[in-house]
Design a protein around this motif. Structure first.
Motif, PDB file in Angstrom:
ATOM      1  N   ASN A  51      77.838   3.845 -60.291  1.00  0.00           N
ATOM      2  CA  ASN A  51      77.311   2.912 -60.820  1.00  0.00           C
ATOM      3  C   ASN A  51      77.373   1.637 -60.418  1.00  0.00           C
ATOM      4  OD1 ASN A  51      76.290   4.969 -62.929  1.00  0.00           O
ATOM      5  ND2 ASN A  51      77.875   4.212 -64.460  1.00  0.00           N
ATOM      6  N   MET A  52      78.627   1.125 -60.163  1.00  0.00           N
ATOM      7  CA  MET A  52      78.787  -0.467 -58.957  1.00  0.00           C
ATOM      8  C   MET A  52      77.804  -0.834 -57.804  1.00  0.00           C
ATOM      9  SD  MET A  52      82.045  -2.262 -57.628  1.00  0.00           S
ATOM     10  CE  MET A  52      82.701  -1.660 -59.274  1.00  0.00           C
ATOM     11  N   VAL A  53      77.650   0.879 -56.971  1.00  0.00           N
ATOM     12  CA  VAL A  53      77.075   1.481 -56.228  1.00  0.00           C
ATOM     13  C   VAL A  53      75.662   0.962 -56.002  1.00  0.00           C
ATOM     14  CG1 VAL A  53      76.671   2.671 -54.120  1.00  0.00           C
ATOM     15  CG2 VAL A  53      79.064   2.092 -54.728  1.00  0.00           C
ATOM     16  N   VAL A  54      75.375   1.645 -56.882  1.00  0.00           N
ATOM     17  CA  VAL A  54      74.074   1.765 -57.541  1.00  0.00           C
ATOM     18  C   VAL A  54      73.347   0.322 -57.987  1.00  0.00           C
ATOM     19  CG1 VAL A  54      72.057   2.714 -58.553  1.00  0.00           C
ATOM     20  CG2 VAL A  54      73.794   4.043 -58.375  1.00  0.00           C
ATOM     21  N   THR A  55      74.025  -0.303 -58.588  1.00  0.00           N
ATOM     22  CA  THR A  55      73.514  -2.145 -59.018  1.00  0.00           C
ATOM     23  C   THR A  55      73.634  -2.207 -57.696  1.00  0.00           C
ATOM     24  OG1 THR A  55      74.715  -1.656 -60.758  1.00  0.00           O
ATOM     25  CG2 THR A  55      73.948  -3.817 -60.327  1.00  0.00           C
ATOM     26  N   LEU A  56      74.311  -2.168 -56.617  1.00  0.00           N
ATOM     27  CA  LEU A  56      74.284  -3.480 -55.385  1.00  0.00           C
ATOM     28  C   LEU A  56      73.811  -2.520 -55.020  1.00  0.00           C
ATOM     29  CD1 LEU A  56      75.996  -5.241 -53.655  1.00  0.00           C
ATOM     30  CD2 LEU A  56      77.482  -3.573 -52.667  1.00  0.00           C
ATOM     31  N   VAL A  57      73.065  -1.878 -54.643  1.00  0.00           N
ATOM     32  CA  VAL A  57      72.148  -0.621 -53.187  1.00  0.00           C
ATOM     33  C   VAL A  57      71.316  -1.812 -53.845  1.00  0.00           C
ATOM     34  CG1 VAL A  57      70.517   0.997 -52.794  1.00  0.00           C
ATOM     35  CG2 VAL A  57      73.086   0.884 -52.569  1.00  0.00           C
ATOM     36  N   ASN A  58      70.416  -1.725 -55.689  1.00  0.00           N
ATOM     37  CA  ASN A  58      69.409  -2.243 -56.109  1.00  0.00           C
ATOM     38  C   ASN A  58      69.027  -3.401 -55.949  1.00  0.00           C
ATOM     39  OD1 ASN A  58      68.174   0.486 -57.096  1.00  0.00           O
ATOM     40  ND2 ASN A  58      69.386   0.231 -58.774  1.00  0.00           N
ATOM     41  N   ARG A  59      70.031  -4.266 -56.286  1.00  0.00           N
ATOM     42  CA  ARG A  59      70.394  -5.950 -55.818  1.00  0.00           C
ATOM     43  C   ARG A  59      69.784  -6.369 -54.550  1.00  0.00           C
ATOM     44  NH1 ARG A  59      75.124  -8.799 -57.572  1.00  0.00           N
ATOM     45  NH2 ARG A  59      74.758  -7.934 -59.381  1.00  0.00           N
ATOM     46  N   LEU A  60      70.529  -5.465 -53.469  1.00  0.00           N
ATOM     47  CA  LEU A  60      70.278  -5.722 -52.034  1.00  0.00           C
ATOM     48  C   LEU A  60      68.607  -5.566 -51.650  1.00  0.00           C
ATOM     49  CD1 LEU A  60      73.555  -4.507 -50.191  1.00  0.00           C
ATOM     50  CD2 LEU A  60      72.762  -6.765 -50.247  1.00  0.00           C
ATOM     51  N   SER A  61      68.246  -4.286 -52.120  1.00  0.00           N
ATOM     52  CA  SER A  61      67.265  -3.808 -51.801  1.00  0.00           C
ATOM     53  C   SER A  61      66.125  -5.395 -52.502  1.00  0.00           C
ATOM     54  CB  SER A  61      66.997  -2.074 -52.238  1.00  0.00           C
ATOM     55  OG  SER A  61      67.145  -2.420 -53.088  1.00  0.00           O
ATOM     56  N   ASP A  62      66.631  -5.294 -53.734  1.00  0.00           N
ATOM     57  CA  ASP A  62      65.171  -6.034 -54.228  1.00  0.00           C
ATOM     58  C   ASP A  62      65.565  -7.452 -53.862  1.00  0.00           C
ATOM     59  OD1 ASP A  62      64.437  -4.112 -56.079  1.00  0.00           O
ATOM     60  OD2 ASP A  62      66.007  -4.757 -57.513  1.00  0.00           O
ATOM     61  N   LYS A  63      66.191  -7.779 -53.190  1.00  0.00           N
ATOM     62  CA  LYS A  63      66.506  -9.613 -52.982  1.00  0.00           C
ATOM     63  C   LYS A  63      66.202  -9.291 -51.261  1.00  0.00           C
ATOM     64  CE  LYS A  63      68.297 -11.267 -57.141  1.00  0.00           C
ATOM     65  NZ  LYS A  63      69.101 -12.153 -58.255  1.00  0.00           N
ATOM     66  N   PRO A  64      65.717  -9.329 -50.110  1.00  0.00           N
ATOM     67  CA  PRO A  64      66.325  -9.394 -49.154  1.00  0.00           C
ATOM     68  C   PRO A  64      67.073 -11.055 -48.485  1.00  0.00           C
ATOM     69  CG  PRO A  64      63.937  -9.760 -49.548  1.00  0.00           C
ATOM     70  CD  PRO A  64      64.214  -9.522 -50.530  1.00  0.00           C
ATOM     71  N   SER A  65      67.636 -10.454 -47.849  1.00  0.00           N
ATOM     72  CA  SER A  65      68.352 -11.675 -47.221  1.00  0.00           C
ATOM     73  C   SER A  65      67.815 -13.089 -46.186  1.00  0.00           C
ATOM     74  CB  SER A  65      69.508 -11.678 -46.003  1.00  0.00           C
ATOM     75  OG  SER A  65      69.060 -11.388 -44.856  1.00  0.00           O
ATOM     76  N   ASN A  66      68.561 -14.068 -46.108  1.00  0.00           N
ATOM     77  CA  ASN A  66      66.942 -15.380 -45.865  1.00  0.00           C
ATOM     78  C   ASN A  66      66.877 -14.914 -44.482  1.00  0.00           C
ATOM     79  OD1 ASN A  66      68.203 -16.695 -48.568  1.00  0.00           O
ATOM     80  ND2 ASN A  66      70.151 -18.053 -47.614  1.00  0.00           N
ATOM     81  N   ILE A  67      67.788 -14.076 -43.816  1.00  0.00           N
ATOM     82  CA  ILE A  67      67.011 -13.705 -42.479  1.00  0.00           C
ATOM     83  C   ILE A  67      65.920 -12.710 -42.078  1.00  0.00           C
ATOM     84  CG2 ILE A  67      68.135 -11.873 -40.337  1.00  0.00           C
ATOM     85  CD1 ILE A  67      70.890 -12.794 -40.349  1.00  0.00           C
ATOM     86  N   LEU A  68      65.926 -12.126 -42.967  1.00  0.00           N
ATOM     87  CA  LEU A  68      65.256 -10.487 -43.309  1.00  0.00           C
ATOM     88  C   LEU A  68      63.731 -11.684 -44.641  1.00  0.00           C
ATOM     89  CD1 LEU A  68      66.632  -7.977 -45.026  1.00  0.00           C
ATOM     90  CD2 LEU A  68      65.514  -8.491 -42.761  1.00  0.00           C
ATOM     91  N   LYS A  69      63.724 -12.493 -44.944  1.00  0.00           N
ATOM     92  CA  LYS A  69      62.839 -13.267 -44.936  1.00  0.00           C
ATOM     93  C   LYS A  69      62.047 -14.085 -44.182  1.00  0.00           C
ATOM     94  CE  LYS A  69      64.270 -14.223 -50.309  1.00  0.00           C
ATOM     95  NZ  LYS A  69      65.335 -15.404 -51.359  1.00  0.00           N
ATOM     96  N   THR A  70      63.402 -14.862 -43.478  1.00  0.00           N
ATOM     97  CA  THR A  70      62.550 -15.614 -42.637  1.00  0.00           C
ATOM     98  C   THR A  70      61.859 -14.461 -41.198  1.00  0.00           C
ATOM     99  OG1 THR A  70      64.703 -17.054 -42.844  1.00  0.00           O
ATOM    100  CG2 THR A  70      63.313 -16.946 -40.127  1.00  0.00           C
ATOM    101  N   ALA A  71      62.385 -13.899 -40.896  1.00  0.00           N
ATOM    102  CA  ALA A  71      61.574 -12.058 -40.126  1.00  0.00           C
ATOM    103  C   ALA A  71      60.257 -12.002 -41.446  1.00  0.00           C
ATOM    104  CB  ALA A  71      62.836 -11.158 -40.155  1.00  0.00           C
ATOM    105  N   ARG A  72      60.501 -11.882 -41.532  1.00  0.00           N
ATOM    106  CA  ARG A  72      58.999 -11.474 -42.744  1.00  0.00           C
ATOM    107  C   ARG A  72      58.248 -12.552 -42.455  1.00  0.00           C
ATOM    108  NH1 ARG A  72      57.635  -8.667 -47.800  1.00  0.00           N
ATOM    109  NH2 ARG A  72      60.104  -7.737 -47.708  1.00  0.00           N
ATOM    110  N   ASN A  73      58.362 -14.345 -42.584  1.00  0.00           N
ATOM    111  CA  ASN A  73      57.536 -14.950 -42.912  1.00  0.00           C
ATOM    112  C   ASN A  73      56.888 -15.674 -41.243  1.00  0.00           C
ATOM    113  OD1 ASN A  73      57.823 -15.396 -45.473  1.00  0.00           O
ATOM    114  ND2 ASN A  73      59.289 -17.135 -45.510  1.00  0.00           N
ATOM    115  N   LYS A  74      58.224 -14.994 -40.226  1.00  0.00           N
ATOM    116  CA  LYS A  74      57.650 -15.267 -38.747  1.00  0.00           C
ATOM    117  C   LYS A  74      56.416 -14.544 -38.715  1.00  0.00           C
ATOM    118  CE  LYS A  74      58.797 -13.961 -34.284  1.00  0.00           C
ATOM    119  NZ  LYS A  74      60.091 -13.545 -33.677  1.00  0.00           N
ATOM    120  N   TYR A  75      56.729 -13.156 -39.477  1.00  0.00           N
ATOM    121  CA  TYR A  75      55.232 -12.449 -38.865  1.00  0.00           C
ATOM    122  C   TYR A  75      54.441 -12.380 -39.318  1.00  0.00           C
ATOM    123  CZ  TYR A  75      58.450  -9.213 -36.526  1.00  0.00           C
ATOM    124  OH  TYR A  75      59.514  -8.079 -35.498  1.00  0.00           O
ATOM    125  N   VAL A  76      54.225 -13.023 -40.935  1.00  0.00           N
ATOM    126  CA  VAL A  76      53.002 -13.121 -42.011  1.00  0.00           C
ATOM    127  C   VAL A  76      52.251 -14.418 -40.648  1.00  0.00           C
ATOM    128  CG1 VAL A  76      52.311 -13.999 -43.971  1.00  0.00           C
ATOM    129  CG2 VAL A  76      54.251 -12.271 -44.255  1.00  0.00           C
TER     130      VAL A  76
END
Length: 67
Positions: A19-44
């Protein structure tokens, strides 16, 4: 680590740890890291890509960094 190895390890976890692993995976997939947010914004800003195409690239990046 291969997907099969990871699956075997996850399946051997206690219920509480699983359950802890599932929670962590859900949290990571729901909130992209700053690197991924920056990449997404750049692509947009710079590419005529759809959000689906951007999300696909981000998922590919995540898979590559896990290997």
């Amino acid at each position: 680590m291969s997907s099969a190895e990871l699956t075997a390890k996850i399946e051997s976890l206690s219920s509480e740890d699983f359950n802890m692993v599932v929670t962590l995976v859900n949290r990571l997939s729901d909130k992209p890291s700053n690197i991924l947010k920056t990449a997404r914004n750049k692509y947009v800003r710079n590419n005529p890509m759809t959000m689906e195409e951007i999300d696909t690239e981000i998922q590919q990046y995540r898979r590559e960094t896990l290997l």
